[in-house]
Write a protein that holds these residues in place. Structure first.
Motif, PDB file in Angstrom:
ATOM      1  N   GLY A 196      -0.654  -0.989 -11.027  1.00 12.44           N
ATOM      2  CA  GLY A 196       0.569  -0.419 -10.460  1.00 12.44           C
ATOM      3  C   GLY A 196       1.255  -1.385  -9.517  1.00 12.44           C
ATOM      4  N   GLY A 200       6.354  -0.251  -4.966  1.00 10.78           N
ATOM      5  CA  GLY A 200       5.692   0.342  -3.805  1.00 10.78           C
ATOM      6  C   GLY A 200       4.535  -0.463  -3.239  1.00 10.78           C
ATOM      7  N   LEU A 201       3.437   0.230  -2.982  1.00 10.83           N
ATOM      8  CA  LEU A 201       2.296  -0.380  -2.301  1.00 10.83           C
ATOM      9  C   LEU A 201       1.643  -1.466  -3.145  1.00 10.83           C
ATOM     10  N   GLY A 202       1.591  -1.249  -4.464  1.00 15.25           N
ATOM     11  CA  GLY A 202       0.975  -2.238  -5.346  1.00 15.25           C
ATOM     12  C   GLY A 202       1.744  -3.549  -5.307  1.00 15.25           C
ATOM     13  N   LYS A 225       9.615  -4.894 -16.660  1.00 12.64           N
ATOM     14  CA  LYS A 225       9.301  -4.824 -15.224  1.00 12.64           C
ATOM     15  C   LYS A 225       8.199  -5.810 -14.875  1.00 12.64           C
ATOM     16  N   SER A 250      -2.285   6.102 -18.014  1.00 10.26           N
ATOM     17  CA  SER A 250      -2.585   7.525 -18.196  1.00 10.26           C
ATOM     18  C   SER A 250      -3.229   7.770 -19.566  1.00 10.26           C
ATOM     19  N   GLY A 277      -0.389   5.101  -9.442  1.00  6.89           N
ATOM     20  CA  GLY A 277      -0.441   6.539  -9.220  1.00  6.89           C
ATOM     21  C   GLY A 277       0.928   7.167  -9.288  1.00  6.89           C
ATOM     22  N   LEU A 296      -4.278   9.880 -14.970  1.00  7.43           N
ATOM     23  CA  LEU A 296      -3.846   8.642 -14.305  1.00  7.43           C
ATOM     24  C   LEU A 296      -4.628   8.352 -13.031  1.00  7.43           C
ATOM     25  N   SER A 325      -5.551   9.297  -0.897  1.00 14.15           N
ATOM     26  CA  SER A 325      -4.424   9.850  -0.123  1.00 14.15           C
ATOM     27  C   SER A 325      -4.955  10.827   0.915  1.00 14.15           C
ATOM     28  N   LYS A 356      -7.533  12.718  -5.998  1.00  9.13           N
ATOM     29  CA  LYS A 356      -7.824  11.750  -4.934  1.00  9.13           C
ATOM     30  C   LYS A 356      -9.163  12.098  -4.269  1.00  9.13           C
ATOM     31  N   PRO A 382      -3.056   5.067   2.609  1.00  9.27           N
ATOM     32  CA  PRO A 382      -2.015   4.247   3.223  1.00  9.27           C
ATOM     33  C   PRO A 382      -1.251   4.926   4.337  1.00  9.27           C
ATOM     34  N   TRP A 384       1.627   7.588   5.361  1.00  5.15           N
ATOM     35  CA  TRP A 384       2.864   7.948   4.645  1.00  5.15           C
ATOM     36  C   TRP A 384       3.772   6.730   4.621  1.00  5.15           C
ATOM     37  N   ALA A 385       4.001   6.196   3.430  1.00  9.27           N
ATOM     38  CA  ALA A 385       4.829   4.988   3.331  1.00  9.27           C
ATOM     39  C   ALA A 385       6.045   5.272   2.459  1.00  9.27           C
ATOM     40  N   THR A 387       7.884   4.600  -0.182  1.00  5.70           N
ATOM     41  CA  THR A 387       7.860   3.881  -1.460  1.00  5.70           C
ATOM     42  C   THR A 387       8.746   4.597  -2.487  1.00  5.70           C
ATOM     43  N   PRO A 388       9.094   3.924  -3.590  1.00  2.79           N
ATOM     44  CA  PRO A 388       9.831   4.624  -4.654  1.00  2.79           C
ATOM     45  C   PRO A 388       9.086   5.865  -5.136  1.00  2.79           C
ATOM     46  N   VAL A 390       7.282   7.996  -3.375  1.00  6.05           N
ATOM     47  CA  VAL A 390       7.564   9.097  -2.442  1.00  6.05           C
ATOM     48  C   VAL A 390       9.023   9.541  -2.597  1.00  6.05           C
TER      49      VAL A 390
HETATM   50  N1  LIG Z   1       3.425   6.076  -0.548  1.00  6.97           N
HETATM   51  C1  LIG Z   1       2.608   6.863   0.117  1.00  6.97           C
HETATM   52  O1  LIG Z   1       2.920   7.342   1.205  1.00  6.97           O
HETATM   53  C2  LIG Z   1       1.244   7.155  -0.452  1.00  6.97           C
HETATM   54  C3  LIG Z   1       0.413   8.012   0.289  1.00  6.97           C
HETATM   55  C4  LIG Z   1      -0.849   8.269  -0.186  1.00  6.97           C
HETATM   56  C5  LIG Z   1      -1.300   7.660  -1.339  1.00  6.97           C
HETATM   57  N2  LIG Z   1      -0.458   6.853  -2.056  1.00  6.97           N
HETATM   58  C6  LIG Z   1      -0.991   6.238  -3.283  1.00  6.97           C
HETATM   59  O2  LIG Z   1      -0.618   4.890  -3.309  1.00  6.97           O
HETATM   60  C7  LIG Z   1      -0.563   4.440  -4.666  1.00  6.97           C
HETATM   61  C8  LIG Z   1       0.755   3.727  -4.886  1.00  6.97           C
HETATM   62  O3  LIG Z   1       1.793   4.658  -4.715  1.00  6.97           O
HETATM   63  P1  LIG Z   1       3.290   4.264  -4.286  1.00  6.97           P
HETATM   64  O4  LIG Z   1       3.669   5.198  -3.227  1.00  6.97           O
HETATM   65  O5  LIG Z   1       3.372   2.817  -4.080  1.00  6.97           O
HETATM   66  O6  LIG Z   1       4.072   4.716  -5.599  1.00  6.97           O
HETATM   67  P2  LIG Z   1       5.136   3.940  -6.540  1.00  6.97           P
HETATM   68  O7  LIG Z   1       6.098   3.203  -5.716  1.00  6.97           O
HETATM   69  O8  LIG Z   1       5.651   4.977  -7.473  1.00  6.97           O
HETATM   70  O9  LIG Z   1       4.214   2.935  -7.345  1.00  6.97           O
HETATM   71  C9  LIG Z   1       3.303   3.439  -8.294  1.00  6.97           C
HETATM   72  C10 LIG Z   1       2.884   2.348  -9.240  1.00  6.97           C
HETATM   73  O10 LIG Z   1       2.008   2.928 -10.217  1.00  6.97           O
HETATM   74  C11 LIG Z   1       2.510   2.619 -11.512  1.00  6.97           C
HETATM   75  N3  LIG Z   1       2.207   3.637 -12.514  1.00  6.97           N
HETATM   76  C12 LIG Z   1       2.560   4.946 -12.494  1.00  6.97           C
HETATM   77  N4  LIG Z   1       2.167   5.535 -13.637  1.00  6.97           N
HETATM   78  C13 LIG Z   1       1.566   4.576 -14.386  1.00  6.97           C
HETATM   79  C14 LIG Z   1       0.962   4.561 -15.658  1.00  6.97           C
HETATM   80  N5  LIG Z   1       0.902   5.663 -16.431  1.00  6.97           N
HETATM   81  N6  LIG Z   1       0.444   3.410 -16.115  1.00  6.97           N
HETATM   82  C15 LIG Z   1       0.511   2.278 -15.373  1.00  6.97           C
HETATM   83  N7  LIG Z   1       1.064   2.227 -14.162  1.00  6.97           N
HETATM   84  C16 LIG Z   1       1.590   3.368 -13.675  1.00  6.97           C
HETATM   85  C17 LIG Z   1       4.006   2.501 -11.327  1.00  6.97           C
HETATM   86  O11 LIG Z   1       4.573   1.815 -12.427  1.00  6.97           O
HETATM   87  P3  LIG Z   1       6.125   2.002 -12.860  1.00  6.97           P
HETATM   88  O12 LIG Z   1       6.902   1.079 -11.964  1.00  6.97           O
HETATM   89  O13 LIG Z   1       6.136   1.590 -14.287  1.00  6.97           O
HETATM   90  O14 LIG Z   1       6.471   3.428 -12.634  1.00  6.97           O
HETATM   91  C18 LIG Z   1       4.050   1.745 -10.013  1.00  6.97           C
HETATM   92  O15 LIG Z   1       3.806   0.379 -10.210  1.00  6.97           O
HETATM   93  C19 LIG Z   1      -0.752   5.669  -5.532  1.00  6.97           C
HETATM   94  O16 LIG Z   1      -2.092   5.733  -5.961  1.00  6.97           O
HETATM   95  C20 LIG Z   1      -0.451   6.812  -4.575  1.00  6.97           C
HETATM   96  O17 LIG Z   1      -1.113   7.981  -4.950  1.00  6.97           O
HETATM   97  C21 LIG Z   1       0.801   6.582  -1.627  1.00  6.97           C
END
Ligand SMILES: NC(=O)c1ccc[n+]([C@@H]2O[C@H](COP(=O)([O-])OP(=O)(O)OC[C@H]3O[C@@H](n4cnc5c(N)ncnc54)[C@H](OP(=O)(O)O)[C@@H]3O)[C@@H](O)[C@H]2O)c1
Length: 467
Positions: A196, A200-202, A225, A250, A277, A296, A325, A356, A382, A384-385, A387-388, A390
């Protein structure tokens, strides 16, 4: 003109010392007068690369613009800094010794007329500052930091649910940051895999690990991408050891195919970051018939990590980092209710939090089972960040909390630390937030029964990916 001159002996090879020192953005980690530093020029560090360094003054702060004037690989770095009050020429020379590296740091200050008189009076203060800066650099390079015990603020916060949750905001990060140690580990021989990484975080974690020199395999699902992401990280960091693998995580069939390709490549994996995620509303199923958040957020990291175990075991000391999370604090492992088959019962947030929680349970199981394989397994959340993810899945939550949301870099910081920091290798089976171990339960009622953990593994082992 004021000249400061300090030296230090470091028990590390010159290439490691050079890699850390030549990135002047690291001053933020080791120079006590520096409040913040960043590289302004994209690409590898070269003559002309610029850094912005914000330094504390007795009253207020000053922003310096540093430019690399000359570089001799592994031996010499020359920089010139300018600001409203003075110009400074920094020359850092490195030489190999029987035990490591001799570091010599010379800084020549040219004060502007207005401050020259004050500077003449504060010669002693400047000398002290120079000594403290080089001592900080030497300490950062010795890289001998223990895992920190929790701060008083987090110990108090964790006793109460609300203050604990408040630490998910940017307040938690800004409190935690004050206690962060430098990260000078040499990563150029480390192969890390991040799922991922397109957003976002990745993306933030991959960019920072690339900046620190790691070799990366980024897992993404969309070719366009993926190409854009790899090109951008290479452009900004100058690190060319970055490639991508395509997989819709997934789908069990695509996870299995990814594992097979990685095994065929045969390259050891030093760090696996299970980050991909999403939160799904309404309930959806994959083409393989699994509820999407289950597929996923749980089946995928389980299968990927188990499948890649031989490659992790073949690294010297491998690490697995699972991104969970804070939402999991509300859930207890209940294996029969992971997929929430009843549409009426389904809520995206609950389904997400359950997966989670289950991933946290796996983190502890793997940590125990793989201790003798030299693999550590930790989870992080992380906070609350912004990200796209959220923005798309929780628009109302984002609207309400926006002023206190962390930046993506702040949210990704503990992922990077778990992957890169030397002392993070001493932990396994723990949950981290802001580089500190945190409880994996805030409520006794969410603790899992041992038989439920066995049931979880049996369930995951029974999944084939075919309908
Ligand atoms: N942001 C927060 O506050 C927060 C809080 C708690 C936990 N988290 C966790 O942090 C992690 C990253 O989240 P984020 O907030 O950075 O979200 P994000 O910006 O939506 O990034 C999610 C990443 O996962 C990829 N992804 C989603 N579905 C996928 C699939 N079926 N196969 C392969 N890749 C896939 C997305 O790819 P695409 O670009 O192709 O969609 C994107 O690169 C997640 O595990 C999330 O649960 C985030």
């Amino acid at each position: 003109m004021t000249v400061l001159h300090e030296s230090a002996d470091i028990d590390r090879p010159v290439e490691e010392v050079y890699a850390y020192v030549s990135d002047f953005a690291t001053t933020e980690e080791w120079d006590p007068t520096v409040l913040g530093a960043r590289k302004l020029t994209p690409g590898a560090i070269a003559v002309g690369t610029q850094f912005e360094v914000v330094c504390a003054l007795p009253v207020g702060s000053v922003t310096l613009l540093y430019t690399v004037q000359a570089l001799q690989e592994y031996t010499r770095i020359e920089l010139r800094g300018t600001c409203a009050f003075f110009d400074v020429e920094d020359v850092i020379t490195l030489s190999g010794t029987a035990t490591g590296t001799r570091l010599d740091y010379r800084a020549v200050f040219h004060f502007k007329p207005v401050v020259a008189t004050v500077a003449a009076f504060s010669q002693k203060g400047l000398e002290k500052m120079g000594r403290e800066s080089v001592a900080g650099l030497a300490e950062a390079l010795r890289d001998n930091f223990p895992l920190k015990a929790n701060s008083r603020a987090t110990r108090i916060a964790d006793k109460w649910v609300l203050p604990g949750v408040a630490m998910f905001s940017r307040l938690g990060y800004s409190l935690g940051r004050k206690r962060f140690n430098p990260m000078s580990a040499y990563l150029r021989n480390q192969h890390m895999m991040v799922t991922g990484a397109s957003s976002g975080l990745g993306y933030a974690a991959a960019s920072e690990l690339a900046r620190r020199g790691a070799q990366l395999t980024l897992v993404m699902r969309n070719r366009e991408k993926a190409e854009r992401t790899v090109a951008e990280i290479k452009r900004v960091t100058g690190n060319t050891a970055i490639r991508y693998e395509l997989a819709d995580l997934s789908l069990v069939s695509e996870v299995d195919a990814l594992v097979a390709r990685m095994k065929k490549r045969g390259e050891a994996i030093d760090v696996l970051i299970n980050n991909a995620g999403a939160l799904f509303n309404p309930r959806q199923e994959t083409a393989e018939g699994l509820e999407k958040s289950f597929a996923l957020l749980l089946v995928s990291p389980y299968r990927l990590t188990e499948g890649l175990k031989p490659l992790l075991a073949s690294a010297e000391c491998a690490r697995v980092v699972n991104v969970v999370s804070g939402g999991m604090y509300s859930q207890k492992l209940d294996v029969d209710r992971l997929q929430m088959p009843d549409d009426a019962e389904y809520s995206g947030s609950t389904a997400y939090a359950r997966q989670k929680r289950a991933l946290m349970v796996l983190t502890k199981l793997w940590a125990k089972q793989w201790r003798t394989d030299g693999i550590t397994v930790n989870a992080m959340h992380p906070g609350w960040a912004d990200t796209p993810g959220v923005q798309d899945a929780l628009p109302l939550f984002r609207k309400m909390t926006r002023p206190v949301l962390r930046s993506v870099e702040e949210g990704a910081d503990t992922i990077v630390w778990l992957a890169a920091a030397t002392e993070a290798g001493d932990a396994s089976g723990a949950l981290f937030l802001d580089r500190e171990i945190r409880p994996d339960h805030l409520l006794n009622s969410t603790r899992e029964a041992p038989q439920e953990c066995d049931k979880l593994v049996a369930l995951l082992n029974g999944i084939t990916g075919s309908r």
